[in-house]
Write a protein that holds these residues in place. Structure first.
Motif, PDB file in Angstrom:
ATOM      1  N   ASN A  42       1.853   4.153  -2.703  1.00 36.39           N
ATOM      2  CA  ASN A  42       0.561   4.502  -1.650  1.00 36.39           C
ATOM      3  C   ASN A  42       0.831   5.323  -0.748  1.00 36.39           C
ATOM      4  O   ASN A  42       2.030   5.519  -0.203  1.00 36.39           O
ATOM      5  CB  ASN A  42       0.759   2.800  -1.055  1.00 36.39           C
ATOM      6  CG  ASN A  42      -0.200   1.661  -1.612  1.00 36.39           C
ATOM      7  OD1 ASN A  42      -1.153   2.002  -2.317  1.00 36.39           O
ATOM      8  ND2 ASN A  42       0.291   0.354  -1.749  1.00 36.39           N
ATOM      9  N   LEU A  43      -0.253   5.967  -0.398  1.00 36.67           N
ATOM     10  CA  LEU A  43      -0.124   6.829   0.640  1.00 36.67           C
ATOM     11  C   LEU A  43      -0.897   6.394   1.757  1.00 36.67           C
ATOM     12  O   LEU A  43      -2.042   6.003   1.782  1.00 36.67           O
ATOM     13  CB  LEU A  43      -0.783   8.104   0.312  1.00 36.67           C
ATOM     14  CG  LEU A  43      -0.257   8.843  -1.168  1.00 36.67           C
ATOM     15  CD1 LEU A  43      -1.052  10.391  -1.432  1.00 36.67           C
ATOM     16  CD2 LEU A  43       1.373   9.026  -0.991  1.00 36.67           C
ATOM     17  N   SER A  44      -0.304   6.540   3.095  1.00 40.72           N
ATOM     18  CA  SER A  44      -1.185   6.178   4.194  1.00 40.72           C
ATOM     19  C   SER A  44      -0.727   6.994   5.277  1.00 40.72           C
ATOM     20  O   SER A  44       0.119   7.849   5.190  1.00 40.72           O
ATOM     21  CB  SER A  44      -0.637   4.841   4.789  1.00 40.72           C
ATOM     22  OG  SER A  44       0.863   4.987   4.882  1.00 40.72           O
ATOM     23  N   GLU A  97      -8.525  10.643  10.604  1.00 38.42           N
ATOM     24  CA  GLU A  97      -8.272  10.012   9.409  1.00 38.42           C
ATOM     25  C   GLU A  97      -9.744  10.527   8.616  1.00 38.42           C
ATOM     26  O   GLU A  97      -9.783  10.482   7.363  1.00 38.42           O
ATOM     27  CB  GLU A  97      -8.139   8.707   9.442  1.00 38.42           C
ATOM     28  CG  GLU A  97      -9.674   8.051   9.719  1.00 38.42           C
ATOM     29  CD  GLU A  97      -9.326   6.293   9.256  1.00 38.42           C
ATOM     30  OE1 GLU A  97      -8.168   5.791   8.927  1.00 38.42           O
ATOM     31  OE2 GLU A  97     -10.428   5.573   9.386  1.00 38.42           O
ATOM     32  N   LYS A 100     -10.745   5.440   2.217  1.00 39.82           N
ATOM     33  CA  LYS A 100     -10.212   4.408   2.785  1.00 39.82           C
ATOM     34  C   LYS A 100     -10.538   4.582   4.086  1.00 39.82           C
ATOM     35  O   LYS A 100     -10.153   3.758   5.023  1.00 39.82           O
ATOM     36  CB  LYS A 100      -8.784   4.421   2.787  1.00 39.82           C
ATOM     37  CG  LYS A 100      -8.053   3.622   1.246  1.00 39.82           C
ATOM     38  CD  LYS A 100      -6.689   3.470   1.294  1.00 39.82           C
ATOM     39  CE  LYS A 100      -6.211   3.739  -0.125  1.00 39.82           C
ATOM     40  NZ  LYS A 100      -4.579   4.260  -0.108  1.00 39.82           N
ATOM     41  N   LYS A 126     -11.867   4.202   7.713  1.00 42.64           N
ATOM     42  CA  LYS A 126     -12.521   3.099   8.353  1.00 42.64           C
ATOM     43  C   LYS A 126     -13.629   3.897   9.449  1.00 42.64           C
ATOM     44  O   LYS A 126     -14.763   3.495   9.709  1.00 42.64           O
ATOM     45  CB  LYS A 126     -11.606   2.266   9.037  1.00 42.64           C
ATOM     46  CG  LYS A 126     -10.969   1.467   8.224  1.00 42.64           C
ATOM     47  CD  LYS A 126     -10.076   0.496   8.937  1.00 42.64           C
ATOM     48  CE  LYS A 126      -9.300  -0.510   7.939  1.00 42.64           C
ATOM     49  NZ  LYS A 126      -8.025   0.145   7.662  1.00 42.64           N
ATOM     50  N   ARG A 168       1.885  12.624   4.839  1.00 46.23           N
ATOM     51  CA  ARG A 168       1.641  11.145   4.657  1.00 46.23           C
ATOM     52  C   ARG A 168       2.902  10.187   4.690  1.00 46.23           C
ATOM     53  O   ARG A 168       3.922  10.743   4.431  1.00 46.23           O
ATOM     54  CB  ARG A 168       1.005  10.983   3.177  1.00 46.23           C
ATOM     55  CG  ARG A 168      -0.515  11.388   3.216  1.00 46.23           C
ATOM     56  CD  ARG A 168      -1.370  10.462   3.769  1.00 46.23           C
ATOM     57  NE  ARG A 168      -2.877  10.940   3.866  1.00 46.23           N
ATOM     58  CZ  ARG A 168      -3.405  11.479   4.724  1.00 46.23           C
ATOM     59  NH1 ARG A 168      -2.754  11.954   5.753  1.00 46.23           N
ATOM     60  NH2 ARG A 168      -4.944  11.688   4.814  1.00 46.23           N
ATOM     61  N   ASN A 169       2.716   8.857   4.972  1.00 44.87           N
ATOM     62  CA  ASN A 169       3.526   7.874   4.759  1.00 44.87           C
ATOM     63  C   ASN A 169       3.658   7.411   3.246  1.00 44.87           C
ATOM     64  O   ASN A 169       2.422   7.117   2.735  1.00 44.87           O
ATOM     65  CB  ASN A 169       3.563   6.917   5.628  1.00 44.87           C
ATOM     66  CG  ASN A 169       3.741   7.456   7.132  1.00 44.87           C
ATOM     67  OD1 ASN A 169       4.906   8.059   7.294  1.00 44.87           O
ATOM     68  ND2 ASN A 169       3.075   6.741   7.926  1.00 44.87           N
ATOM     69  N   SER A 229       4.883   4.516   0.448  1.00 48.99           N
ATOM     70  CA  SER A 229       5.253   3.289   0.028  1.00 48.99           C
ATOM     71  C   SER A 229       4.945   2.674  -1.414  1.00 48.99           C
ATOM     72  O   SER A 229       4.091   3.355  -2.138  1.00 48.99           O
ATOM     73  CB  SER A 229       4.735   2.018   1.098  1.00 48.99           C
ATOM     74  OG  SER A 229       3.318   2.220   0.956  1.00 48.99           O
TER      75      SER A 229
END
Lengths: 319, 485
Positions: free
Chosen positions: B483-485, A289, A281, A283, B152-153, B155
């Motif tokens: 979901n990890l973000s 990241e 994912k 970018k 990680r967050n 959801s």
């Protein structure tokens, strides 16, 4: 004869085939570099005998780069499959040292990569920054080799008299398709987490920016990384993505920036042998990241092991 | 002179589990938005008892419009209630389900055995308690998710479509629903065509738990119902347990849609026994590994690899043990092997038994009596089997064991890994270092060393290679629904 010679000098001036970014010397004919593919620790040409010419910012050809074929993919998979047992069973400490060594070798050849990135359109400053980040990325992942396991493993307190634990194991042979954004940073950011986790890989370099990718394999060849752990092909994404994702002896495919159509093709073809499809994912690879143990996790399998525990009667339970 | 008693002369006295406390309705509608809704399709399917071939109930067959209604109910519940509820409250609802299930465990066990054919001993001591434990385990995760993924967050994904098989009907429903709810998703679950009853009982129990309407929706039906669920555009996640062939179809169906997918598919597990193993203990483990639940187990130890020097002893002891396995009434507490789940599955198993003989392997079956009605298969083993034989390579999903020998560790590792599957494996040896060598080299998601077919909510389960991807159970099971973000 002399005409050919002078043309070569001019061409070398323009595209830097053999200059390695070193100061140009008008008195000497530079030796041009042949950009070859990298399979099983060796540098063959594509079996197809084909080439293509990526162009520099001036629109002129930079080199005759191998236009890899489906058969090259197959040969590379054979090499990668042969190497995975040995690489996966190296100690985490040893893998860490080898990844660190890759960083060392890259550092030593910074100038050459800066030069090639400039040929591909980066400014001197951008190129220097990219090479520095690429080196640091190896140091980052070198450190993860003996740490991610502790982060993602578990001892599971089951409701029966068993010792039960889950650990990560490499998925196996991973196909990696580069995107087009960078020549070097994206490439190392895709490869490093895969091999840090004990996988071997077959990598397709950026179609537009292949020069630093090929030069990077020379770094790998001098880094104590066993042959076959990383195999790199150059060529057309439109030709090589499908052979990569439909190959029955590849366990996972990491694909940067797939189009909608490519994504559908990836999922569809991968089903043939239940390949894991990974689309990072990320970018911007130049931000934090772009490096994470979760990117290592993407090409790992969770293995859970059970063993009975004998329960004695006495001893007050050991307390 | 006393009459000599042969070891197979004695008969067990029937010990049937009572079913007078069990209530099965004549007809079940669809469970959508917290209500029982008649199917728009107007169609119903019969679910039968495979040990008597008698109809137990008729259940609705959902079509695409019914599935759409269920997904809409799940979406509404997600948007308006479930995703907004404080996590500890969400957890308490799931705890309620666990507790109610424990209270009604015996009823569920009896219905499970009636609808699916499995021995009451297994449904009572394994399926139902472990299903309840699964809800209890994941209930506790609901308010702790941020600890599971460092830096990680997390959801929820949204609406999960879940399709489960007929071999462990309620347990698979629990494996699917519990983590999905704990992570804050709502679900539409499709039970298997031949075993819908305990999922429908679970729907009633969920009403009793006062779970908000639409958080769990249960739509019964056959393959077309599952396909409608997979292809629904407003689903965020598909979780499937079943055959590798169907798993591949599903992956191709959702290709490019962005739906998150986890697949728990077939297996052909090697069970490896070394000469230095405790042979009697290993024989018990082999029996349990292949004949548990009539062999309707994706992780069944269906390929036995015996070190050559103990082959004759192991096979002799296996045959002896097979003679004492009781095949019969699933509700009888003495029963070891119940009814085969369906006529269709019995046909598949018999096809492979025939194939094994045609391929030149030697077959042995116990000589036990089989009831007249219903679907039955004697415990079966094959010796002199080739590595390339179809009974070695293909999943049979029945009580059929294929036995081979080996001489060296390297040889057995190669043979064990030589299938497209990688779900589970077993190793029997008294030597610790050998265990760890084997367990690290067998390419499978679950390894049982000196044990087999053990499951626990805290223990991640799932496959390598063509046995699928994603894990169910444990902390790793959460990843399938976040979901990890």
């Amino acid at each position: 004869m002399s005409k050919t010679l002078s043309r070569s000098i001019i061409k070398a001036d323009l595209n830097g085939h053999g200059t390695n970014g070193a100061a140009k010397n008008a008195d000497r004919l530079p030796v041009m570099k042949t950009y070859k593919i990298y399979i099983g620790g060796k540098f063959p040409r594509t079996e197809s005998g084909r080439y293509y010419q990526p162009t520099g910012t001036d629109g002129k050809p930079l080199a005759n780069v191998c236009r890899g074929s489906r058969k090259d993919v197959r040969d590379a998979v054979v090499a990668a499959r042969g190497a995975v047992g040995g690489w996966a069973s190296r100690s985490a400490f040893n893998r860490g040292q080898i990844l660190y060594r890759i960083g060392e070798m890259l550092e030593g050849r910074s100038a050459q990569f800066v030069h090639e990135l400039v040929l591909h359109g980066a400014t001197q400053k951008q190129a220097e920054a990219e090479v520095a980040l690429a080196i640091d990325r190896w140091i980052h992942y070198a450190g993860w080799c003996d740490k991610y396991q502790a982060l993602f493993s578990s001892v599971n307190p089951v409701n029966t008299s068993h010792f039960n634990f889950s650990v990560l194991e490499p998925t196996g042979v991973v196909g990696i398709m580069s995107g087009g954004s960078n020549g070097l940073l994206e490439l190392v950011s895709l490869i490093a987490p895969v091999i840090a986790g004990g996988n071997t890989c077959v990598v397709v370099a950026s179609e537009k920016h292949p020069l630093p990718a090929v030069t990077f394999t020379e770094v790998l060849a001098t880094s104590d990384l066993p042959g076959g752990v990383v195999n790199l092909l150059t060529g057309f994404r439109s030709e090589l993505l499908k052979p990569l994702v439909s190959h029955m002896d590849i366990n996972a495919v990491v694909c940067a920036q797939p189009t909608k159509e490519e994504r559908q093709m990836l999922d569809t073809e991968a089903a043939a042998n239940m390949k894991r499809v990974v689309v990072p994912k990320v970018k911007d690879w130049s931000t934090t990241e772009g490096q994470s143990p979760y990117l290592i996790l993407d090409t790992q399998e969770v293995k859970t092991t059970w063993h009975p525990i004998e329960r004695g009667q006495g001893g007050g339970g050991g307390y | 002179m006393a009459k000599r008693i042969k070891d197979n002369d004695w008969k067990l006295v029937p010990a049937p589990e009572s079913k007078d406390h069990v209530r099965i309705d004549a007809e079940y509608k669809l469970f959508i938005g917290g209500k029982w809704v008649a199917p728009k399709s107007g169609k119903y399917l019969d679910t039968i008892n495979p040990s008597s071939e008698q109809r137990l109930a008729r259940v609705a067959e959902a079509d695409a419009a019914d599935v759409d209604a269920a997904v809409k109910a799940a979406r509404k519940a997600y948007d308006t209630v479930w995703s907004k509820m404080p996590a500890p409250e969400r957890g308490k609802y799931i705890y309620r389900i666990a507790r109610l299930l424990q209270e009604k465990a015996r009823e569920f066990a009896v219905v499970e055995s009636m609808d699916g054919g499995k021995p009451i001993r297994e449904s009572r001591d394994f399926d139902i308690p472990v299903a309840a434990a699964h809800f209890f385990y994941y209930a506790g995760w609901a308010d702790k998710l941020q600890y599971a993924f460092p830096a990680r967050n997390v959801s929820p994904l949204g609406v999960a479509g879940q399709i489960i098989p007929w071999n462990f009907p309620l347990l698979m429903a629990a494996w699917k629903i519990a983590p999905a709810l704990a992570c804050g998703n709502t679900v539409v679950l499709k039970p298997a065509e031949t075993t819908p009853l305990t999922a429908l009982l679970l729907a009633e129990l969920i009403q009793e738990a006062e779970l908000p309407d639409g958080v769990v929706n249960i739509v019964t039906g056959a393959g077309a119902t599952g396909a409608a669920l997979v292809n629904h555009p407003d689903i965020n996640k598909i979780a499937f347990t079943g055959s590798t062939a169907v798993g591949k179809l599903i992956q191709r169906s959702v290709a490019g849609t962005g739906k998150k997918l986890t697949l728990e598919l077939g297996g052909k597990a090697p069970n490896i026994i070394f000469a230095d193993a405790t042979i009697d203990q290993a024989v018990e483990g082999i029996i349990n590994g292949i004949y548990f639940n009539q062999g309707h187990v994706c992780c069944a130890g269906s390929r036995l690899y015996v070190e050559e020097s103990v082959h004759d002893e192991v096979v002799r002891k296996l045959k002896h043990r097979m003679k004492s396995l009781v095949v019969g009434d699933p509700l009888d507490k003495n029963t070891d092997i119940g009814a085969i789940n369906s006529r269709e599955q019995l046909g598949t198993i018999n096809k492979y038994i025939k194939l094994g003989q045609q391929e030149g392997a030697d077959m042995y079956q116990s000589s036990c009596d089989l009831p007249g009605k219903g679907f039955w298969c004697r415990p079966t083993l094959f010796t002199n089997v080739a590595q390339s034989a179809r009974i070695t390579q293909e999943e049979i999903f029945g009580p059929v064991l294929a036995i081979q020998t080996f001489r060296t560790v390297d040889e057995v590792i190669q043979k064990a890994n030589n299938t497209p599957y990688g779900l589970s494996a077993g190793v029997w040896t008294d030597k610790g270092s050998k265990i760890f060598n084997l367990t690290s080299k067998l390419r499978a998601g679950v390894i049982w060393a000196n044990t087999f077919n053990k499951f626990d909510p805290t223990s991640p389960f799932g496959g390598y290679k063509e046995s699928g991807y994603g894990r169910e159970g444990g902390v790793h099971g959460l990843g399938a629904y976040l979901n990890l973000s």
